[in-house]
Design a protein around this motif. Structure first.
Motif, mmCIF file in Angstrom:
data_model
loop_
_atom_site.group_PDB
_atom_site.id
_atom_site.type_symbol
_atom_site.label_atom_id
_atom_site.label_comp_id
_atom_site.label_asym_id
_atom_site.label_seq_id
_atom_site.Cartn_x
_atom_site.Cartn_y
_atom_site.Cartn_z
ATOM 1 N N UNK A 100 -29.331 -14.641 -36.760
ATOM 2 C CA UNK A 100 -29.992 -15.920 -36.953
ATOM 3 C C UNK A 100 -29.050 -17.007 -36.471
ATOM 4 N N UNK A 101 -29.578 -18.181 -36.229
ATOM 5 C CA UNK A 101 -28.715 -19.279 -35.839
ATOM 6 C C UNK A 101 -29.194 -20.570 -36.487
ATOM 7 N N UNK A 102 -28.235 -21.454 -36.697
ATOM 8 C CA UNK A 102 -28.551 -22.739 -37.308
ATOM 9 C C UNK A 102 -27.774 -23.829 -36.604
ATOM 10 N N UNK A 153 -36.795 -13.365 -30.656
ATOM 11 C CA UNK A 153 -37.513 -14.628 -30.538
ATOM 12 C C UNK A 153 -37.807 -14.897 -29.077
ATOM 13 N N UNK A 154 -38.874 -15.624 -28.852
ATOM 14 C CA UNK A 154 -39.288 -15.881 -27.468
ATOM 15 C C UNK A 154 -38.205 -16.588 -26.666
ATOM 16 N N UNK A 155 -37.445 -17.437 -27.315
ATOM 17 C CA UNK A 155 -36.486 -18.247 -26.562
ATOM 18 C C UNK A 155 -35.282 -17.447 -26.053
ATOM 19 N N UNK A 156 -35.118 -16.207 -26.503
ATOM 20 C CA UNK A 156 -33.985 -15.423 -26.002
ATOM 21 C C UNK A 156 -34.402 -14.335 -25.035
ATOM 22 N N UNK A 157 -35.686 -14.186 -24.818
ATOM 23 C CA UNK A 157 -36.180 -13.111 -23.957
ATOM 24 C C UNK A 157 -35.524 -13.164 -22.583
ATOM 25 N N UNK A 158 -34.943 -12.022 -22.204
ATOM 26 C CA UNK A 158 -34.307 -11.932 -20.898
ATOM 27 C C UNK A 158 -32.884 -12.471 -20.850
ATOM 28 N N UNK A 159 -32.421 -13.082 -21.950
ATOM 29 C CA UNK A 159 -31.068 -13.647 -21.953
ATOM 30 C C UNK A 159 -30.148 -12.964 -22.967
ATOM 31 N N UNK A 160 -30.662 -12.661 -24.146
ATOM 32 C CA UNK A 160 -29.851 -12.062 -25.209
ATOM 33 C C UNK A 160 -30.254 -10.608 -25.402
ATOM 34 N N UNK A 161 -29.273 -9.778 -25.712
ATOM 35 C CA UNK A 161 -29.545 -8.361 -25.964
ATOM 36 C C UNK A 161 -28.807 -7.916 -27.215
ATOM 37 N N UNK A 183 -32.898 -20.270 -37.693
ATOM 38 C CA UNK A 183 -33.911 -19.626 -36.868
ATOM 39 C C UNK A 183 -33.574 -18.166 -36.611
ATOM 40 N N UNK A 184 -34.586 -17.352 -36.559
ATOM 41 C CA UNK A 184 -34.445 -15.956 -36.164
ATOM 42 C C UNK A 184 -34.109 -15.881 -34.676
ATOM 43 N N UNK A 185 -33.172 -14.983 -34.341
ATOM 44 C CA UNK A 185 -32.803 -14.782 -32.943
ATOM 45 C C UNK A 185 -33.249 -13.396 -32.471
ATOM 46 N N UNK A 234 -25.015 -12.393 -25.198
ATOM 47 C CA UNK A 234 -25.726 -13.615 -24.851
ATOM 48 C C UNK A 234 -25.350 -14.045 -23.441
ATOM 49 N N UNK A 235 -26.312 -14.047 -22.556
ATOM 50 C CA UNK A 235 -26.103 -14.448 -21.168
ATOM 51 C C UNK A 235 -26.903 -15.700 -20.859
#
Length: 125
Positions: A36-38, A60-68, A45-47, A82-83
């Protein structure tokens, strides 16, 4: 279970960081782990989350394709790679764990019982 998050730091936009969440005290593969991040002045927020076996991943949608997210149960550690970081990714990142004997990982912070101390990620523009 006790959790220790690490790996945060200062990075330029477009850069990468790998966060680690090291666990101790119990059978780690029984625990789903979430990140999660704040950000300052904002809600937590859930990550991304991973099931105890590692076969189920939710993000979460905002990390799709960037975070694994990944985990190594032999090392009792979950990672968040996190890329392509953006300034809006700046936040304190927390890992959390919840014991499930089914292959499930929740998105809601209320379903997690154990929390690490957080690690600060700052992305400069």
């Amino acid at each position: 279970v006790q959790l220790q998050a690490s790996g945060g730091g200062l990075v330029q936009a477009g850069g990468s960081l790998r966060l680690s969440c090291a666990a101790s005290g119990s059978t780690f593969s029984n625990y789903a782990v979430g990140w999660f991040r704040q950000a300052p002045g904002k809600e937590r927020d859930f990550v991304e989350a991973i099931t105890g076996s590692g076969t189920g991943i939710y993000y979460a949608d905002f990390v799709k394709g960037r975070f694994t997210i990944s985990r190594d149960n032999a090392k009792n550690t979950v990672y968040l790679q996190m890329n392509s970081l953006k300034p809006e990714d700046t936040a304190v990142y927390y890992c959390a764990a919840a014991e499930y004997h089914t292959d499930y990982a929740p998105r809601s912070s209320y379903e997690y019982d154990y929390w690490g101390q957080g690690t600060l990620v700052t992305v400069s523009s």
